[in-house]
Design a protein around this motif. Structure first.
Motif, PDB file in Angstrom:
ATOM      1  N   ASP A 162      30.941 -37.131 -84.413  1.00 18.74           N
ATOM      2  CA  ASP A 162      32.282 -37.496 -83.945  1.00 18.74           C
ATOM      3  C   ASP A 162      32.908 -36.460 -83.018  1.00 18.74           C
ATOM      4  OD1 ASP A 162      32.603 -40.038 -85.029  1.00 18.74           O
ATOM      5  OD2 ASP A 162      33.287 -39.256 -86.946  1.00 18.74           O
ATOM      6  N   ASN A 163      32.827 -35.184 -83.366  1.00 15.80           N
ATOM      7  CA  ASN A 163      33.467 -34.164 -82.538  1.00 15.80           C
ATOM      8  C   ASN A 163      32.811 -34.045 -81.162  1.00 15.80           C
ATOM      9  OD1 ASN A 163      35.470 -33.493 -84.389  1.00 15.80           O
ATOM     10  ND2 ASN A 163      34.116 -32.073 -85.443  1.00 15.80           N
ATOM     11  N   ASP A 164      31.490 -34.197 -81.082  1.00 14.78           N
ATOM     12  CA  ASP A 164      30.794 -34.158 -79.796  1.00 14.78           C
ATOM     13  C   ASP A 164      31.180 -35.364 -78.941  1.00 14.78           C
ATOM     14  OD1 ASP A 164      29.561 -31.826 -80.603  1.00 14.78           O
ATOM     15  OD2 ASP A 164      27.671 -32.805 -81.134  1.00 14.78           O
ATOM     16  N   LEU A 165      31.287 -36.517 -79.571  1.00 12.11           N
ATOM     17  CA  LEU A 165      31.703 -37.718 -78.846  1.00 12.11           C
ATOM     18  C   LEU A 165      33.116 -37.537 -78.304  1.00 12.11           C
ATOM     19  CD1 LEU A 165      31.331 -40.629 -77.894  1.00 12.11           C
ATOM     20  CD2 LEU A 165      32.068 -41.376 -80.182  1.00 12.11           C
ATOM     21  N   LEU A 166      34.015 -37.028 -79.118  1.00  6.92           N
ATOM     22  CA  LEU A 166      35.389 -36.830 -78.666  1.00  6.92           C
ATOM     23  C   LEU A 166      35.452 -35.852 -77.493  1.00  6.92           C
ATOM     24  CD1 LEU A 166      38.334 -37.572 -79.076  1.00  6.92           C
ATOM     25  CD2 LEU A 166      38.501 -35.671 -80.698  1.00  6.92           C
ATOM     26  N   ASP A 167      34.669 -34.788 -77.547  1.00  6.68           N
ATOM     27  CA  ASP A 167      34.634 -33.847 -76.424  1.00  6.68           C
ATOM     28  C   ASP A 167      34.211 -34.545 -75.131  1.00  6.68           C
ATOM     29  OD1 ASP A 167      35.504 -31.693 -77.922  1.00  6.68           O
ATOM     30  OD2 ASP A 167      33.489 -30.851 -78.213  1.00  6.68           O
ATOM     31  N   LEU A 168      33.236 -35.440 -75.212  1.00  6.36           N
ATOM     32  CA  LEU A 168      32.814 -36.190 -74.030  1.00  6.36           C
ATOM     33  C   LEU A 168      33.913 -37.138 -73.558  1.00  6.36           C
ATOM     34  CD1 LEU A 168      29.122 -37.089 -74.903  1.00  6.36           C
ATOM     35  CD2 LEU A 168      29.892 -35.669 -72.984  1.00  6.36           C
ATOM     36  N   LEU A 169      34.512 -37.856 -74.484  1.00  6.36           N
ATOM     37  CA  LEU A 169      35.542 -38.827 -74.123  1.00  6.36           C
ATOM     38  C   LEU A 169      36.755 -38.162 -73.479  1.00  6.36           C
ATOM     39  CD1 LEU A 169      35.353 -41.120 -77.267  1.00  6.36           C
ATOM     40  CD2 LEU A 169      34.578 -41.680 -74.943  1.00  6.36           C
ATOM     41  N   LEU A 170      37.078 -36.957 -73.933  1.00  8.65           N
ATOM     42  CA  LEU A 170      38.226 -36.242 -73.389  1.00  8.65           C
ATOM     43  C   LEU A 170      37.876 -35.419 -72.153  1.00  8.65           C
ATOM     44  CD1 LEU A 170      39.927 -35.047 -76.697  1.00  8.65           C
ATOM     45  CD2 LEU A 170      40.611 -36.944 -75.200  1.00  8.65           C
ATOM     46  N   GLY A 171      36.609 -35.415 -71.767  1.00  6.66           N
ATOM     47  CA  GLY A 171      36.188 -34.676 -70.587  1.00  6.66           C
ATOM     48  C   GLY A 171      36.078 -33.179 -70.806  1.00  6.66           C
ATOM     49  N   ARG A 172      36.006 -32.754 -72.053  1.00  3.19           N
ATOM     50  CA  ARG A 172      35.859 -31.325 -72.353  1.00  3.19           C
ATOM     51  C   ARG A 172      34.436 -30.849 -72.132  1.00  3.19           C
ATOM     52  NH1 ARG A 172      39.530 -30.719 -77.819  1.00  3.19           N
ATOM     53  NH2 ARG A 172      38.787 -32.806 -78.275  1.00  3.19           N
ATOM     54  N   ARG A 173      33.516 -31.798 -72.065  1.00  2.00           N
ATOM     55  CA  ARG A 173      32.124 -31.501 -71.724  1.00  2.00           C
ATOM     56  C   ARG A 173      31.538 -32.715 -71.035  1.00  2.00           C
ATOM     57  NH1 ARG A 173      28.591 -32.381 -77.184  1.00  2.00           N
ATOM     58  NH2 ARG A 173      27.028 -32.881 -75.671  1.00  2.00           N
ATOM     59  N   GLU A 174      30.381 -32.525 -70.425  1.00  2.00           N
ATOM     60  CA  GLU A 174      29.722 -33.593 -69.685  1.00  2.00           C
ATOM     61  C   GLU A 174      28.368 -33.906 -70.328  1.00  2.00           C
ATOM     62  OE1 GLU A 174      31.120 -35.415 -67.294  1.00  2.00           O
ATOM     63  OE2 GLU A 174      32.919 -34.203 -67.541  1.00  2.00           O
ATOM     64  N   LEU A 175      27.804 -35.014 -69.936  1.00  2.00           N
ATOM     65  CA  LEU A 175      26.519 -35.435 -70.476  1.00  2.00           C
ATOM     66  C   LEU A 175      25.425 -34.459 -70.074  1.00  2.00           C
ATOM     67  CD1 LEU A 175      26.810 -39.227 -69.687  1.00  2.00           C
ATOM     68  CD2 LEU A 175      27.000 -38.149 -71.929  1.00  2.00           C
TER      69      LEU A 175
ATOM     70  N   ASP B 240      21.902 -37.714 -70.335  1.00  2.00           N
ATOM     71  CA  ASP B 240      22.198 -37.734 -68.905  1.00  2.00           C
ATOM     72  C   ASP B 240      21.389 -38.847 -68.231  1.00  2.00           C
ATOM     73  OD1 ASP B 240      23.136 -37.095 -66.436  1.00  2.00           O
ATOM     74  OD2 ASP B 240      22.087 -35.176 -66.266  1.00  2.00           O
ATOM     75  N   ARG B 241      21.805 -40.093 -68.552  1.00  2.00           N
ATOM     76  CA  ARG B 241      21.141 -41.299 -68.032  1.00  2.00           C
ATOM     77  C   ARG B 241      22.196 -42.215 -67.430  1.00  2.00           C
ATOM     78  NH1 ARG B 241      19.153 -41.746 -73.608  1.00  2.00           N
ATOM     79  NH2 ARG B 241      20.168 -43.766 -73.632  1.00  2.00           N
TER      80      ARG B 241
END
Length: 93
Positions: A55-68, A73-74
């Motif tokens: 969940d926390n990794d998904l939230l970081d992606l959704l909020l743009g705090r990290r990238e794929l 990276d597909r």
């Protein structure tokens, strides 16, 4: 691969996308509200890859705090993530 999901597969996908964090659920619910009628099998694969994240990794992606990165990276994952990040447009009055 751009074939739309049938109702049974769409129901399974919605069930699989339930999250433990309310913030993630809000992104997921908005995605389904905006795109449910047009989700393709390719997009479903991208969404499932995101749902495999903690969940926390998904939230970081959704909020743009990290990238794929790495195997995420597909193109199909990028497409779904961009749709999930897109702000909701206000309803016309």
């Amino acid at each position: 691969m751009d074939e739309r999901l049938d109702p049974t597969d769409l129901g399974r996908l919605r069930w699989r996308c339930r999250r433990g964090l309310l913030e993630n659920d809000l992104f997921v619910e908005r995605f389904f509200r905006d795109h449910e009628a047009t989700i393709t099998k390719r997009q479903a694969q991208g969404l499932m890859a995101l749902m495999d994240l903690p969940d926390n990794d998904l939230l970081d992606l959704l909020l743009g705090r990290r990238e794929l990165q790495g195997e995420l990276d597909r193109p199909e994952v990028h497409e779904v993530l961009a749709q999930m990040r897109r702000p909701t447009l206000p309803a016309s009055a």
